[in-house]
Motif scaffolding. Structure first.
Motif, PDB file in Angstrom:
ATOM      1  N   LYS A   1       0.833  -1.202   0.000  1.00 58.85           N
ATOM      2  CA  LYS A   1       0.000   0.000   0.000  1.00 58.85           C
ATOM      3  C   LYS A   1       0.867   1.251   0.000  1.00 58.85           C
ATOM      4  O   LYS A   1       0.556   2.239  -0.679  1.00 58.85           O
ATOM      5  CB  LYS A   1      -0.906  -0.002   1.230  1.00 58.85           C
ATOM      6  N   ALA A   2       1.944   1.219   0.780  1.00 58.85           N
ATOM      7  CA  ALA A   2       2.854   2.371   0.812  1.00 58.85           C
ATOM      8  C   ALA A   2       3.475   2.625  -0.545  1.00 58.85           C
ATOM      9  O   ALA A   2       3.788   3.765  -0.893  1.00 58.85           O
ATOM     10  CB  ALA A   2       3.942   2.153   1.861  1.00 58.85           C
ATOM     11  N   LEU A   3       3.673   1.564  -1.297  1.00 56.06           N
ATOM     12  CA  LEU A   3       4.237   1.703  -2.639  1.00 56.06           C
ATOM     13  C   LEU A   3       3.182   2.121  -3.662  1.00 56.06           C
ATOM     14  O   LEU A   3       3.521   2.384  -4.816  1.00 56.06           O
ATOM     15  CB  LEU A   3       4.864   0.377  -3.084  1.00 56.06           C
ATOM     16  N   GLY A   4       1.907   2.151  -3.238  1.00 58.59           N
ATOM     17  CA  GLY A   4       0.839   2.467  -4.171  1.00 58.59           C
ATOM     18  C   GLY A   4       0.422   1.281  -5.003  1.00 58.59           C
ATOM     19  O   GLY A   4      -0.177   1.456  -6.075  1.00 58.59           O
ATOM     20  N   LEU A   5       0.752   0.067  -4.538  1.00 57.02           N
ATOM     21  CA  LEU A   5       0.412  -1.161  -5.260  1.00 57.02           C
ATOM     22  C   LEU A   5      -0.851  -1.774  -4.687  1.00 57.02           C
ATOM     23  O   LEU A   5      -1.223  -1.552  -3.524  1.00 57.02           O
ATOM     24  CB  LEU A   5       1.574  -2.162  -5.170  1.00 57.02           C
ATOM     25  N   ASP A   6      -1.501  -2.594  -5.499  1.00 55.27           N
ATOM     26  CA  ASP A   6      -2.679  -3.318  -5.065  1.00 55.27           C
ATOM     27  C   ASP A   6      -2.272  -4.390  -4.058  1.00 55.27           C
ATOM     28  O   ASP A   6      -1.467  -5.272  -4.379  1.00 55.27           O
ATOM     29  CB  ASP A   6      -3.361  -3.965  -6.286  1.00 55.27           C
ATOM     30  N   PRO A   7      -2.767  -4.328  -2.807  1.00 55.51           N
ATOM     31  CA  PRO A   7      -2.402  -5.347  -1.816  1.00 55.51           C
ATOM     32  C   PRO A   7      -2.731  -6.765  -2.265  1.00 55.51           C
ATOM     33  O   PRO A   7      -2.120  -7.722  -1.801  1.00 55.51           O
ATOM     34  CB  PRO A   7      -3.243  -4.950  -0.589  1.00 55.51           C
ATOM     35  N   GLY A   8      -3.689  -6.871  -3.188  1.00 55.78           N
ATOM     36  CA  GLY A   8      -4.024  -8.198  -3.684  1.00 55.78           C
ATOM     37  C   GLY A   8      -2.895  -8.876  -4.419  1.00 55.78           C
ATOM     38  O   GLY A   8      -2.883 -10.111  -4.561  1.00 55.78           O
ATOM     39  N   LEU A   9      -1.881  -8.079  -4.866  1.00 52.61           N
ATOM     40  CA  LEU A   9      -0.744  -8.674  -5.561  1.00 52.61           C
ATOM     41  C   LEU A   9       0.113  -9.519  -4.617  1.00 52.61           C
ATOM     42  O   LEU A   9       0.893 -10.357  -5.073  1.00 52.61           O
ATOM     43  CB  LEU A   9       0.127  -7.568  -6.174  1.00 52.61           C
ATOM     44  N   VAL A  10      -0.018  -9.290  -3.305  1.00 46.15           N
ATOM     45  CA  VAL A  10       0.804 -10.026  -2.358  1.00 46.15           C
ATOM     46  C   VAL A  10       0.594 -11.524  -2.502  1.00 46.15           C
ATOM     47  O   VAL A  10       1.540 -12.306  -2.542  1.00 46.15           O
ATOM     48  CB  VAL A  10       0.496  -9.579  -0.912  1.00 46.15           C
ATOM     49  N   TYR A  11      -0.666 -11.928  -2.611  1.00 45.82           N
ATOM     50  CA  TYR A  11      -0.960 -13.363  -2.645  1.00 45.82           C
ATOM     51  C   TYR A  11      -0.446 -13.995  -3.938  1.00 45.82           C
ATOM     52  O   TYR A  11       0.135 -15.081  -3.932  1.00 45.82           O
ATOM     53  CB  TYR A  11      -2.478 -13.581  -2.489  1.00 45.82           C
ATOM     54  N   SER A  12      -0.655 -13.310  -5.041  1.00 44.09           N
ATOM     55  CA  SER A  12      -0.153 -13.876  -6.304  1.00 44.09           C
ATOM     56  C   SER A  12       1.362 -13.902  -6.326  1.00 44.09           C
ATOM     57  O   SER A  12       1.979 -14.838  -6.859  1.00 44.09           O
ATOM     58  CB  SER A  12      -0.692 -13.070  -7.490  1.00 44.09           C
ATOM     59  N   ASP A  13       2.018 -12.876  -5.719  1.00 50.38           N
ATOM     60  CA  ASP A  13       3.482 -12.851  -5.677  1.00 50.38           C
ATOM     61  C   ASP A  13       4.008 -13.978  -4.790  1.00 50.38           C
ATOM     62  O   ASP A  13       4.980 -14.669  -5.139  1.00 50.38           O
ATOM     63  CB  ASP A  13       3.979 -11.507  -5.140  1.00 50.38           C
ATOM     64  N   ILE A  14       3.360 -14.188  -3.633  1.00 50.50           N
ATOM     65  CA  ILE A  14       3.838 -15.206  -2.700  1.00 50.50           C
ATOM     66  C   ILE A  14       3.687 -16.606  -3.290  1.00 50.50           C
ATOM     67  O   ILE A  14       4.556 -17.467  -3.127  1.00 50.50           O
ATOM     68  CB  ILE A  14       3.078 -15.100  -1.365  1.00 50.50           C
ATOM     69  N   HIS A  15       2.602 -16.842  -3.991  1.00 52.74           N
ATOM     70  CA  HIS A  15       2.322 -18.180  -4.511  1.00 52.74           C
ATOM     71  C   HIS A  15       2.789 -18.372  -5.942  1.00 52.74           C
ATOM     72  O   HIS A  15       2.445 -19.371  -6.575  1.00 52.74           O
ATOM     73  CB  HIS A  15       0.826 -18.470  -4.404  1.00 52.74           C
ATOM     74  N   ALA A  16       3.594 -17.429  -6.467  1.00 51.22           N
ATOM     75  CA  ALA A  16       4.095 -17.565  -7.835  1.00 51.22           C
ATOM     76  C   ALA A  16       5.138 -18.672  -7.908  1.00 51.22           C
ATOM     77  O   ALA A  16       5.722 -19.083  -6.921  1.00 51.22           O
ATOM     78  CB  ALA A  16       4.701 -16.241  -8.294  1.00 51.22           C
ATOM     79  N   GLY A  17       5.385 -19.181  -9.076  1.00 52.82           N
ATOM     80  CA  GLY A  17       6.431 -20.189  -9.272  1.00 52.82           C
ATOM     81  C   GLY A  17       5.968 -21.561  -8.811  1.00 52.82           C
ATOM     82  O   GLY A  17       4.821 -21.953  -9.010  1.00 52.82           O
ATOM     83  N   ASP A  18       6.879 -22.313  -8.149  1.00 53.76           N
ATOM     84  CA  ASP A  18       6.603 -23.687  -7.765  1.00 53.76           C
ATOM     85  C   ASP A  18       6.168 -23.827  -6.316  1.00 53.76           C
ATOM     86  O   ASP A  18       6.293 -24.884  -5.714  1.00 53.76           O
ATOM     87  CB  ASP A  18       7.862 -24.557  -7.968  1.00 53.76           C
ATOM     88  N   VAL A  19       5.669 -22.780  -5.682  1.00 54.86           N
ATOM     89  CA  VAL A  19       5.224 -22.877  -4.295  1.00 54.86           C
ATOM     90  C   VAL A  19       3.969 -23.732  -4.255  1.00 54.86           C
ATOM     91  O   VAL A  19       3.010 -23.527  -4.999  1.00 54.86           O
ATOM     92  CB  VAL A  19       4.928 -21.483  -3.716  1.00 54.86           C
ATOM     93  N   LEU A  20       3.954 -24.756  -3.410  1.00 59.36           N
ATOM     94  CA  LEU A  20       2.818 -25.665  -3.309  1.00 59.36           C
ATOM     95  C   LEU A  20       1.719 -25.050  -2.460  1.00 59.36           C
ATOM     96  O   LEU A  20       1.979 -24.295  -1.542  1.00 59.36           O
ATOM     97  CB  LEU A  20       3.265 -26.993  -2.681  1.00 59.36           C
ATOM     98  N   ASP A  21       0.491 -25.411  -2.794  1.00 61.45           N
ATOM     99  CA  ASP A  21      -0.651 -24.916  -2.034  1.00 61.45           C
ATOM    100  C   ASP A  21      -0.927 -25.801  -0.839  1.00 61.45           C
ATOM    101  O   ASP A  21      -2.070 -26.165  -0.564  1.00 61.45           O
ATOM    102  CB  ASP A  21      -1.898 -24.834  -2.921  1.00 61.45           C
ATOM    103  N   ASP A  22       0.110 -26.197  -0.089  1.00 62.55           N
ATOM    104  CA  ASP A  22      -0.091 -26.969   1.122  1.00 62.55           C
ATOM    105  C   ASP A  22      -0.614 -26.061   2.224  1.00 62.55           C
ATOM    106  O   ASP A  22      -0.500 -24.832   2.130  1.00 62.55           O
ATOM    107  CB  ASP A  22       1.249 -27.589   1.580  1.00 62.55           C
ATOM    108  N   PRO A  23      -1.200 -26.670   3.275  1.00 64.54           N
ATOM    109  CA  PRO A  23      -1.658 -25.828   4.381  1.00 64.54           C
ATOM    110  C   PRO A  23      -0.497 -25.005   4.919  1.00 64.54           C
ATOM    111  O   PRO A  23       0.612 -25.477   5.070  1.00 64.54           O
ATOM    112  CB  PRO A  23      -2.150 -26.844   5.419  1.00 64.54           C
ATOM    113  N   VAL A  24      -0.771 -23.778   5.229  1.00 64.13           N
ATOM    114  CA  VAL A  24       0.238 -22.862   5.732  1.00 64.13           C
ATOM    115  C   VAL A  24       0.079 -22.700   7.230  1.00 64.13           C
ATOM    116  O   VAL A  24      -1.034 -22.470   7.726  1.00 64.13           O
ATOM    117  CB  VAL A  24       0.111 -21.483   5.042  1.00 64.13           C
TER     118      VAL A  24
END
Length: 727
Positions: free
Chosen positions: A551-574
């Motif tokens: 938010k401080a950067l003026g970015l959509d906070p929703g990008l956090v989830y897509s950024d965190i789960h990008a690549g080969d990160v598995l959707d296992d319970p966190v």
């Protein structure tokens, strides 16, 4: 009885008459008898004044010069009138080339008073001293007295030169005479280098001394080479050479002798030396053709290579002393302090030992051995001697530089930190592999790794608990950081310890992140996401903190989830929060540890390159001090002009002169207020300062240090002229 009294009265009257006649004879006899030089030890009485020797008394002889005749200047003619009451010590009626015969009666009286009083009052106009000197140089060069008298004259001229040392003409004319007289008398001073010189050309005596050494195939030692450079009109020595004379000469000797251990061998020039001594009185000249064992002395005037070598060494030494010189410029009385000693080049420290610096080194070693965090106030007090009310960037930078030069690091270094520590916060002291002279010389890879580390620590601190796994992950990132040196890796580790020990300032970070642009967002997003994956587990608090930063950067906070789960990160319970024993409620399922986040090597390389590209921009943002208050805009009607500057540049210099240090941002803001680009303004201001004051006004040093001498001179000029300066 009456008759006896009459006889006594007649006796007293006769005695008074006899005494009056004797006084008159004492006054008139010298004027009649003394018509030439009065040697030292004798005296002449002129108009009631006892004038010690070393003067010409009597009617002046005629001097034929270029087709016309004039009276010899230094002769004191007793027949000329002398004022009884008025005096002119300031010399308002004194001509440029004074002659006793042409002086006004008031100036004659003033000159005779100065002579009778011992010729020691430098508050009198130098013209009176020159009139006396004309007689000394005439006696030495024209009358050619015995050697003993010549030495007395030389000693007297040396005394006069010291008395009027602040006068340029006196230094020039008396200095030339002293040099010629020393050669004539083979005085020991004639064979010594000249290291304190303020003349216009290489002294004739120095040419003779160096030429004689070359004629005998004798290599030149460091002091003769430096003397030649100092006295040469075409070569310039920068501020450190004059501000730090003793240190400059010592380091010049070390560097020169390292390069030329047996001295500098100079080829003999073909031209032979000759010259002419032109008397200060303009009454005579003397042709000079020195010889060595009956042979002429080579003339060094046309040689260039030795001077080029000397200039190279001088430039190298000047650069090595830049920081020490700037420190003395800011703190003129700081020589001998711990910080000043530490800023000396390492090779000079044995020549300028400091017990205080040795004690600081022992203390720093004890802190490293204990492995504890050290209060910032204690560090600054140890180095500066006093405890400041506020911990400024310049204080921290000075402390870091001081410790680095004796083999210890300080974290954080304010040049690269996300923020500077406060006075009540701790610092980290650690041992370096070797002393470091220039802490600011770091690689782009180090800047990028430090930024990633700082943001990573900021994220892992989100839940208030820093696990061993998170610590190991952060250290692993330091070990895996590519393209950084071993010394930089040590610095990263120390900065990590400080970042983990000091609470993050979200408000400060949010304000500074607003200053970034889209070109740095990619690198910041990559660093934040990588920090979230530091221990292979993503905490909800970490996600929340990253959202705030987005938010401080003026970015959509929703990008956090897509950024965190990008690549080969598995959707296992966190795992959201670790289970706590003996707490009533439903049991939390055993955490299922996901596979380590695997990143595309090409993406990693691209992200690191992007981070390195923007690291300098981020460093300027995160390493800056708190914004300084804006000064009021300068109105055109308040603009004034300094010599060589237009009104706008004058206004900028006036604003700068009121500061001791400007951050890069503050200087840029000042330039903007006055309509300048920073680079162009810096060049124009310093070029002007060199022309007027022989020194730069602004030194590039963690922003810009303002030269105190120039600032004081400029401020005084404005105070003197007010709002209408036309200097």
């Amino acid at each position: 009885m009456a008759r006896q009294k009459e006889l006594e009265e007649e006796g007293r009257a006769a005695r008074k008459l006899q005494e009056g006649r004797q006084r008159l004879e004492n006054q008139l006899a010298p004027a009649k008898a003394l018509t030439s030089w009065v040697p030292k030890g004798e005296s002449a009485v002129i108009v009631g004044r006892h004038i010690g020797g070393m003067v010409y008394v009597g009617p002046p002889p005629r001097i034929d010069r270029e087709g016309y005749s004039t009276k010899s200047r230094p002769y004191i003619d007793p027949a000329l009138p002398v004022a009884r009451l008025e005096r002119d010590p300031r010399g308002t009626q004194l001509p440029y080339w004074p002659s006793y015969s042409d002086l006004s009666p008031i100036c004659r009286a003033t000159y005779l008073d100065w002579l009778a009083d011992g010729r020691r009052d430098a508050s009198y106009n130098p013209g009176y001293m020159f009139l006396y000197f004309y007689g000394l140089e005439r006696r030495f060069c024209v009358d050619l007295p015995e050697e003993e008298e010549k030495r007395k004259i030389l000693d007297e001229v040396r005394r006069l030169a010291a008395l009027y040392d602040n006068n340029g003409s006196a230094r020039r004319y008396l200095g030339e005479f002293i040099g010629i007289a020393q050669l004539d008398l083979q005085d020991p001073a004639a064979s010594e280098p000249v290291l304190d010189f303020r003349g216009w050309e290489v002294p004739f005596g120095l040419k003779v001394a160096i030429g004689s050494k070359i004629a005998q195939d004798e290599p030149l030692s460091w002091d003769w080479v430096l003397s030649w450079l100092i006295c040469h009109p075409e070569h310039y020595l920068r501020t450190p050479a004059t501000r730090c004379q003793e240190e400059f000469r010592a380091l010049f000797r070390l560097r020169f002798e390292r390069r030329f251990p047996n001295g500098l061998k100079v080829a003999k020039p073909r031209k032979m030396l000759s010259g002419r001594y032109q008397a200060a009185s303009q009454e005579f000249h003397a042709d000079l053709k020195p010889n060595l064992g009956g042979r002429p002395v080579p003339d060094i005037s046309g040689l260039r290579k030795p001077l080029e070598i000397a200039q190279e060494v001088a430039d190298e030494v000047t650069e090595a002393l830049e920081r020490f010189s700037r420190y003395l410029g800011r703190i003129p009385d700081g020589r001998g302090s711990i910080e000043a000693q530490a800023l000396l080049p390492a090779e000079l420290r044995p020549l300028f030992p400091s017990d205080a610096l040795d004690r600081l080194k022992d203390w720093a070693a004890s802190q490293v051995a204990e492995g504890a965090l050290v209060p910032a106030a204690e560090v600054i007090a140890r180095i500066g001697g006093t405890l400041p009310e506020k911990l400024t960037k310049s204080l921290l930078t000075g402390a870091a530089d001081t410790l680095a030069r004796i083999g210890f690091g300080l974290a954080p270094d304010p040049r690269f930190a996300l923020r500077s520590p406060k006075i009540d916060e701790p610092l980290v002291i650690y041992a370096l592999e070797a002393p470091i002279e220039n802490l600011e010389d770091v690689s782009a890879a180090y800047r990028a790794a430090l930024l990633e580390l700082a943001l990573g620590v900021f994220v892992v601190q989100a839940d208030g608990v820093i696990s061993d796994a998170e610590r190991r992950a952060l250290r692993d990132r330091i070990e895996r950081a590519a393209d950084i040196s071993a010394a930089e890796r040590l610095r990263l580790a120390a900065n990590m310890d400080w970042l983990l020990a000091v609470p993050s300032d979200l408000a400060l970070l949010r304000r500074k992140l607003k200053e970034t642009g889209p070109d740095v967002h990619v690198a910041l997003r990559a660093a934040l996401v990588a920090a979230a994956h530091a221990d292979g587990l993503i905490q909800s608090e970490e996600v929340a903190r990253i959202e705030k930063l987005y938010k401080a950067l003026g970015l959509d906070p929703g990008l956090v989830y897509s950024d965190i789960h990008a690549g080969d990160v598995l959707d296992d319970p966190v795992r959201v929060k670790p289970a706590t024993a003996d707490v009533p409620g439903e049991a939390i399922p055993t955490a299922v540890r996901g596979l380590a986040h695997k990143l595309d090597p090409a993406l990693i390389a691209a992200t690191r390159a992007e981070t390195a590209r923007v690291s300098s921009v981020l460093g300027a943002i995160f390493g800056a001090e708190e914004a300084e208050p804006e000064t009021a805009p300068v109105h055109p009607e308040e603009s004034v002009r300094l010599q060589g500057l237009d009104a706008a540049t004058t206004a900028l210099v006036r604003e700068i002169a009121g500061e001791t240090h400007l951050t890069a941002e503050a200087f840029e803001a000042a330039c903007k207020r006055h309509g300048f680009l920073p680079a162009g303004a810096l060049e124009a201001i310093n070029e002007w300062a060199f022309g007027i004051y022989d020194e730069a006004l602004l030194d590039d040093y963690d922003g810009y240090d303002v030269a105190p001498e120039i600032a004081a001179a400029v401020t005084a000029e404005f105070a003197k002229e007010g709002r209408h300066v036309h200097a």
